[in-house]
Design a protein around this motif. Structure first.
Motif, PDB file in Angstrom:
ATOM      1  N   ASP A  35       0.848  -1.185   0.000  1.00 55.08           N
ATOM      2  CA  ASP A  35       0.000   0.000   0.000  1.00 55.08           C
ATOM      3  C   ASP A  35       0.888   1.241   0.000  1.00 55.08           C
ATOM      4  O   ASP A  35       2.122   1.142  -0.086  1.00 55.08           O
ATOM      5  CB  ASP A  35      -0.960   0.008   1.198  1.00 55.08           C
TER       6      ASP A  35
ATOM      7  N   ASP B 260      -7.339   4.002  -2.748  1.00 54.61           N
ATOM      8  CA  ASP B 260      -6.263   3.405  -3.529  1.00 54.61           C
ATOM      9  C   ASP B 260      -6.817   2.274  -4.396  1.00 54.61           C
ATOM     10  O   ASP B 260      -7.114   1.192  -3.900  1.00 54.61           O
ATOM     11  CB  ASP B 260      -5.186   2.879  -2.576  1.00 54.61           C
TER      12      ASP B 260
ATOM     13  N   VAL C  34      -5.481   6.258  -8.244  1.00 53.53           N
ATOM     14  CA  VAL C  34      -5.724   6.680  -6.869  1.00 53.53           C
ATOM     15  C   VAL C  34      -6.690   7.863  -6.924  1.00 53.53           C
ATOM     16  O   VAL C  34      -6.449   8.839  -7.643  1.00 53.53           O
ATOM     17  CB  VAL C  34      -4.419   7.084  -6.156  1.00 53.53           C
TER      18      VAL C  34
END
Length: 550
Positions: free
Chosen positions: A451, A525, A533
């Motif tokens: 992430d 995301d 994004v």
């Protein structure tokens, strides 16, 4: 304002009726045994337990809940001392609030108010009510913590609903535990009753605690005050939680005790009150129960004008209380901002130190290969264009970021330019967007990244980074689970991302320090699915458990 008030806000361990009964019992004992007043004079309405002392009692139950309140006013040569005890119900299933406050109102407004010390009612009240602050028990004196309890204390430190500071004294390895408790810990923490959750770590527990919180250790034999919002994994967060070393309190124990209580006392007065307490009506004095019905009717008929004036005065008092509450909230927010800025400055200082270290290594390498001129020559102009100087300019340049899409409210973002720190915030926001852009591009190219936080912790050479401590993966369960707050954080996305056309965006970035106006950037995301994004919000901090809108 801070020294002239003592404020304790806790929850009871019992239901509303039982809590009210215990509070009444403790108040009577305090009046009788400590104040040497006539406790039997206490009754509904107005009474006078001693000359120059006025005690008002009121209570109400309606669709919005119930409360019982006692307010005592004592006239003295230097002004008026006011003590208020309030028991207030909460939503069904939750134990009631208990609010104890002492204020000094000087006779001459130009004179500085006297210090309101901890009332001797506070300690027995805490014990009798089994008082709590969310997960933590609020005790009059320090509770000794062994290794088995360390996990529980760490959980309390991380609790997002915690209101009170937690103050921990560490037992040094060369001290006898019982002697340290009686001779050091208890005297050192004696002014914190009702203002903080006090603990004493024994020597073995101190080692376990340091392993659990390596960035937030308590100095050996020292004390540390942990404010709400501890972030164990954020190294620089340790600067938010002030520590006192052993030498400071051993050289001047009395002075250290006052110094240690200063911050909790200030936070108690400036922290926003819970919604139920704010909603409690201003006290309207009623005649004592001994007044007959006929006499009461006559008094009402003869004083219609006075009733109207009292209504107007009550409205004015309510307005002043709201104004004071807003000012206290602003002061608390500025204090939070100061703490957070200290953390950010330390993070930037660490980054500069790392950069300087890498620069020295590079210079040594260049010198070693005979390129000293390149190592110490004049810096070349940066190839990368300068960032935007404001949020409107930032929005205009969003099109330069191919991996990002802004779905938020342009007006809310542009209004940030009106704030004093707007240009600095805009620069920080642009840094965050560049980092998100590089992260999303790397994910699209197959980089093994979990992430955005993973990217920030391990930013590759040449990539834009962002301080990991300013990245929040998701909102707390308390914030995400509250419908109004969840709706605040639900923002538009294309229907191919979610058929509903909107998503809850708990992930966010801290763009500025503070809890009420400092910006936050919420995003979704979708890069892991080969998408983009989506930035759904860039604006002032939204409501949460630490804000005034609770």
């Amino acid at each position: 304002m801070d020294i002239s008030s003592y404020r304790m806000v806790v929850t009871s361990g019992y239901d509303y009726v039982t809590t009210g009964s215990i509070a009444d019992e403790q108040l009577r004992a305090w009046l009788r045994e400590i104040k040497q007043y006539d406790a039997e004079a206490l009754e509904s309405g107005r009474s006078s337990p001693a000359p120059g002392v006025q005690l008002d009692t009121d209570s109400e139950t309606n669709l919005h809940g119930a409360y019982t309140r006692w307010r005592m006013r004592e006239v003295s040569p230097d002004g008026l001392w006011q003590t208020t005890l309030l028991v207030r119900s909460r939503p069904e299933g939750a134990t009631p609030w208990v609010w104890l406050e002492v204020e000094q109102l000087p006779a001459d407004p130009a004179v500085r108010p006297a210090r309101a010390n901890t009332p001797r009612l506070a300690a027995p009240l805490l014990g009798a009510l089994a008082a709590r602050d969310s997960l933590a028990a609020v005790t009059p004196g320090p509770t000794t913590i062994g290794p088995a309890e360390v996990g529980r204390v760490v959980q309390e430190l991380r609790d997002p609903l915690r209101r009170l500071p937690i103050v921990i004294v560490a037992t040094p390895s060369d001290a006898e535990p019982k002697e340290w408790l009686a001779g050091t810990a208890e005297p050192l923490l004696r002014f914190l009753t009702g203002l903080a959750v006090p603990y004493l770590l024994d020597a073995e527990a101190e080692r376990s605690f340091s392993r659990a919180l390596p960035h937030h250790r308590v100095p050996d034999g020292g004390v540390r005050t942990y404010l709400p919002g501890v972030e164990p994994g954020r190294r620089a967060d340790g600067y938010r939680h002030p520590a006192m070393h052993r030498r400071t309190h051993t050289e001047d124990q009395a002075g250290a005790a006052h110094l240690l209580a200063r911050l909790p006392r200030r936070l108690a007065v400036r922290s926003p009150l819970p919604a139920e307490l704010v909603a409690t009506p201003a006290l309207r004095t009623r005649p004592a129960a001994a007044v007959s019905a006929s006499e009461l009717d006559r008094l009402r008929a003869d004083n219609a004008l006075l009733t109207g004036l009292l209504d107007e005065a009550a409205h004015e008092e309510s307005s002043r209380l709201k104004e004071i509450s807003d000012l206290r909230l602003e002061l608390r927010d500025r204090e939070d901002t100061g703490f957070e800025l200290a953390v950010e400055l330390e993070e930037r200082a660490e980054e500069l130190r790392r950069t300087a270290s890498r620069l020295r290594e590079l210079q040594r390498y260049l010198v070693g290969i005979g390129a000293a001129a390149a190592a110490f020559g004049e810096a070349v102009e940066p190839v990368e264009p300068a960032g935007p100087t404001g949020f409107e300019a930032l929005l205009e340049r969003f099109g330069e970021l191919s991996e990002l899409r802004f779905t938020g409210n342009h007006r809310v973002t542009a209004e940030l330019d009106a704030q004093a720190l707007g240009s600095d915030w805009a620069a920080t926001a642009w840094d965050a967007l560049l980092a998100l852009q590089d992260y999303a591009a790397a994910r699209r190219e197959g980089a093994p990244l979990r992430d955005f936080l993973h990217w920030c912790r391990e930013t590759p050479p040449g990539g834009h980074g962002f301080p990991p401590g300013k990245v929040v993966r998701d909102e707390s369960p308390q914030t995400a689970g509250r419908r109004a707050w969840r709706l605040q954080r639900t923002f538009p996305v294309p229907v191919e991302v979610d058929p509903a056309g909107e998503l809850f965006m708990g992930a966010h970035l801290r763009i500025g320090a503070g809890n009420s106006k400092a910006p936050r950037m919420h995003f979704h995301d979708d890069a892991g699915r080969g998408g983009l994004v989506y930035v759904g919000y860039l604006g002032p901090h939204l409501n949460n458990t630490l804000s005034g809108s609770i």
